[in-house]
Design an enzyme around this catalytic site. Structure first.
Site, PDB file in Angstrom:
ATOM      1  N   ARG A  23      19.939   5.501  -9.120  1.00 56.13           N
ATOM      2  CA  ARG A  23      18.689   6.265  -9.273  1.00 56.13           C
ATOM      3  C   ARG A  23      18.936   7.764  -9.203  1.00 56.13           C
ATOM      4  O   ARG A  23      19.616   8.258  -8.300  1.00 56.13           O
ATOM      5  CB  ARG A  23      17.706   5.860  -8.177  1.00 56.13           C
ATOM      6  CG  ARG A  23      16.418   6.681  -8.177  1.00 56.13           C
ATOM      7  CD  ARG A  23      15.482   6.199  -7.089  1.00 56.13           C
ATOM      8  NE  ARG A  23      16.012   6.458  -5.762  1.00 56.13           N
ATOM      9  CZ  ARG A  23      15.597   7.454  -4.963  1.00 56.13           C
ATOM     10  NH1 ARG A  23      14.691   8.310  -5.387  1.00 56.13           N
ATOM     11  NH2 ARG A  23      16.110   7.605  -3.765  1.00 56.13           N
ATOM     12  N   HIS A  58      22.129   6.413   0.502  1.00 55.41           N
ATOM     13  CA  HIS A  58      21.943   7.860   0.566  1.00 55.41           C
ATOM     14  C   HIS A  58      23.139   8.464   1.279  1.00 55.41           C
ATOM     15  O   HIS A  58      23.540   7.988   2.344  1.00 55.41           O
ATOM     16  CB  HIS A  58      20.658   8.212   1.307  1.00 55.41           C
ATOM     17  CG  HIS A  58      20.185   9.603   1.042  1.00 55.41           C
ATOM     18  ND1 HIS A  58      20.835  10.711   1.542  1.00 55.41           N
ATOM     19  CD2 HIS A  58      19.149  10.073   0.312  1.00 55.41           C
ATOM     20  CE1 HIS A  58      20.202  11.802   1.133  1.00 55.41           C
ATOM     21  NE2 HIS A  58      19.181  11.439   0.388  1.00 55.41           N
ATOM     22  N   GLU A 115      17.578  19.037  -7.066  1.00 55.56           N
ATOM     23  CA  GLU A 115      18.263  17.955  -6.363  1.00 55.56           C
ATOM     24  C   GLU A 115      19.432  17.468  -7.207  1.00 55.56           C
ATOM     25  O   GLU A 115      19.593  17.848  -8.372  1.00 55.56           O
ATOM     26  CB  GLU A 115      17.295  16.827  -6.018  1.00 55.56           C
ATOM     27  CG  GLU A 115      16.230  17.258  -5.010  1.00 55.56           C
ATOM     28  CD  GLU A 115      15.447  16.113  -4.422  1.00 55.56           C
ATOM     29  OE1 GLU A 115      15.794  14.949  -4.683  1.00 55.56           O
ATOM     30  OE2 GLU A 115      14.475  16.380  -3.699  1.00 55.56           O
ATOM     31  N   HIS A 165      19.370   3.205   1.122  1.00 50.62           N
ATOM     32  CA  HIS A 165      18.221   4.075   0.862  1.00 50.62           C
ATOM     33  C   HIS A 165      17.271   3.544  -0.199  1.00 50.62           C
ATOM     34  O   HIS A 165      16.057   3.708  -0.064  1.00 50.62           O
ATOM     35  CB  HIS A 165      18.741   5.457   0.441  1.00 50.62           C
ATOM     36  CG  HIS A 165      17.664   6.481   0.250  1.00 50.62           C
ATOM     37  ND1 HIS A 165      16.801   6.841   1.262  1.00 50.62           N
ATOM     38  CD2 HIS A 165      17.309   7.226  -0.830  1.00 50.62           C
ATOM     39  CE1 HIS A 165      15.962   7.767   0.809  1.00 50.62           C
ATOM     40  NE2 HIS A 165      16.241   8.009  -0.448  1.00 50.62           N
ATOM     41  N   SER A 188       0.820  -1.222   0.000  1.00 50.85           N
ATOM     42  CA  SER A 188       0.000   0.000   0.000  1.00 50.85           C
ATOM     43  C   SER A 188       0.847   1.263   0.000  1.00 50.85           C
ATOM     44  O   SER A 188       0.465   2.277   0.583  1.00 50.85           O
ATOM     45  CB  SER A 188      -0.948   0.007   1.208  1.00 50.85           C
ATOM     46  OG  SER A 188      -0.227   0.080   2.424  1.00 50.85           O
ATOM     47  N   ARG A 205      24.425  10.425  -6.463  1.00 48.05           N
ATOM     48  CA  ARG A 205      24.455   9.928  -5.086  1.00 48.05           C
ATOM     49  C   ARG A 205      25.583   8.942  -4.832  1.00 48.05           C
ATOM     50  O   ARG A 205      26.176   8.936  -3.754  1.00 48.05           O
ATOM     51  CB  ARG A 205      23.111   9.289  -4.741  1.00 48.05           C
ATOM     52  CG  ARG A 205      22.038  10.306  -4.444  1.00 48.05           C
ATOM     53  CD  ARG A 205      20.741   9.657  -4.074  1.00 48.05           C
ATOM     54  NE  ARG A 205      19.762  10.667  -3.667  1.00 48.05           N
ATOM     55  CZ  ARG A 205      18.489  10.404  -3.417  1.00 48.05           C
ATOM     56  NH1 ARG A 205      18.053   9.164  -3.532  1.00 48.05           N
ATOM     57  NH2 ARG A 205      17.669  11.358  -3.048  1.00 48.05           N
TER      58      ARG A 205
END
Length: 510
Positions: free
Chosen positions: A365, A226, A111, A330, A10, A271
């Protein structure tokens, strides 16, 4: 019980899919309350989409391909990112209210590795929670969605090579749900690591379910760390969003040196680059801090209210003191191998969100592309499921667990985390990987409470062993260079186990 469609999970992908499938009846299974204990709800930064006047999906694609370090699937990335603006509209139709400037335009943040301000946020740094809350409200008011809370999916039922249903557990009682259409939207793997920003109960359940059902996995070695988890003794690790660096905060060590100054992109490099730089500083015995005093000062409080609360709870005032940070697991770029319609290699099984490997992220990512992917692939899966053949009529199903007994105990990760944290972290080597594989295989073969998490961890280790290069989130101390050709790895559980068992005698003899 029989249902035309079962959705497991969910988070944003599962909630979007359930809403987009209406009025087709859907059973939504979630191991907590709706939207609770999900990575989606913890997302601070926001969702990336080319909605600014100076931006285009092509520019976002170019940034994504660069961050992915040669391993993105360009066709899949194009298909997802061109749908990003429509994904924002979809969320707004379902009640999400994104932050706007005084002139009414979206308040867009910058970002790392983005060439434009294109990250939309809601309620400041509470974006994930705000999006999930709006979607949950819609789900609860949609009659076609049957919500099964505090329920765990323990196995997928497969008959003659196709999905036939789900074996689920609630309060220690097992029951079956019959369906020939199942969507996995179960999130990531944070529970496999000691230091993670994700819910500790997430160990890759969807990946485990799919692998046991015969589905092919892809890119499992690519785990994103991260760079700026709050360096305190806490689990999960509180996250200091990349958006703080996007506002101008800099990284310094305890000598006051800005050690990223000479790196292309500086603090807003991809990252994996920033995480390895911080890891190197810490390995040298230095402490690392994120300093937002000059760029934000007391403005930090209004721009990042949730992070302000996190810092204050740790005794830090981010407007007047630098924030201690360290890398933490992360995001998982790998997962269930799916096509452009979110279909897995098993008939009747779809996957969306972090548990799926779409090819969008490649080896690393791009910041805030994850929520974009979750919305788009959740909607794509819903459209493809709706277009599939009519649901099979209700029928009795003989429940079997192919080849393995079902553990009666709740899965645990306590024995897995030390292995993964030591050997499959920011920096890897053959020596460490070859220690991890036999240890993980032993837990898998013992078929106890940690067998399911061990399966996912073992897949990561085997994929990491096969990738003898450094690329994106996968860094090898013994192979620091990239190979000329970027190749995505795909394999099923049998091949993973074969590799592990062939290696194990060698590792033990060494």
């Amino acid at each position: 019980m029989n249902t035309p469609v079962i959705i497991i999970g969910s988070g944003i992908a599962g909630l979007v899919a359930a809403l987009e499938l209406a009025p087709l009846p859907v059973t939504l299974i979630t191991r907590a309350g709706a939207g609770e204990k999900t990575s989606s709800a913890w997302a601070q930064g926001g969702i990336a989409a080319a909605v600014g006047a100076d931006d285009t999906p092509q520019l976002q694609l170019e940034d994504t391909l660069r961050a992915g370090d040669g391993l993105c699937d360009p066709a899949a990335a194009t298909a997802i990112l061109t749908r990003a603006p429509a994904a924002i509209q979809l969320l707004e139709r379902h009640g999400v209210r994104f932050d706007r400037n005084g002139d009414g335009a979206y308040a867009l943040a910058l970002e790392a590795a983005h060439c434009r301000r294109r990250v939309l946020h809601a309620e400041g740094d509470r974006s994930g929670a705000a999006i999930v809350a709006a979607l949950v409200r819609q789900v609860l008011s949609t009659p076609s969605i049957r919500l099964m809370t505090n329920t765990s999916a323990r196995r997928l039922i497969v008959n003659e090579g196709r999905i036939a249903g789900v074996l689920a557990e609630k309060s220690g009682r097992f029951f079956t749900l019959a369906s020939d259409r199942v969507l996995l939207a179960t999130g990531g793997i944070g529970g496999l690591y000691a230091a993670s920003t994700n819910p500790p109960g997430n160990f890759g359940q969807g990946v485990m379910l799919a692998a046991r059902a015969g589905a092919r996995l892809a890119d499992m070695e690519f785990v994103q760390f991260h760079p700026t988890g709050l360096a305190v003794n806490a689990r999960p690790v509180p996250l200091i969003s990349e958006a703080v660096r996007g506002e101008g905060a800099v990284l310094i060590n305890d000598h006051g040196e800005r050690f990223m100054a000479g790196t292309k992109g500086g603090e807003l490099a991809p990252r994996d680059v920033v995480a390895r730089a911080i890891f190197a500083e810490i390995s040298r015995g230095n402490k690392v801090f994120l300093d937002a005093r000059a760029c934000l000062g007391t403005g930090f409080y209004a721009r990042f209210p949730a992070i302000t609360a996190i810092c204050r709870q740790a005794g830090i005032d981010p407007a007047h003191a630098p924030i201690p940070v360290a890398p933490a697991q992360h995001y998982h770029m790998g997962g269930i191998d799916v096509d452009d319609n979110a279909r897995s290699s098993v008939s009747g099984l779809w996957a969306a969100g972090e548990c799926a490997a779409t090819g969008l992220h490649g080896a690393n990512r791009l910041a805030s592309n994850s929520l974009t992917e979750a919305v788009v692939t959740g909607a794509l899966a819903a459209a493809d499921i709706a277009a599939a053949a009519e649901a099979a009529p209700a029928r009795a199903i003989a429940v079997t667990d192919p080849g393995r007994s079902l553990p009666s105990v709740t899965p645990t990760t306590g024995n897995i985390r030390p292995i993964m944290s030591r050997h499959l972290g920011v920096l890897r080597s053959a020596e460490g990987i070859h220690q991890a594989i036999p240890a993980l295989l032993a837990h898998y073969d013992a078929d106890g409470a940690d067998a399911d998490p061990a399966l996912v961890a073992l897949a990561i280790a085997v994929f990491a062993d096969l990738r003898d290069e450094t690329r994106g989130g996968h860094a090898r101390a013994d192979f620091p260079q990239k190979r000329p050709a970027a190749i995505r790895n795909r394999m099923g559980l049998d091949a993973i186990l074969d590799h592990a068992r062939n290696l194990t005698p060698l590792a033990r003899s060494a």
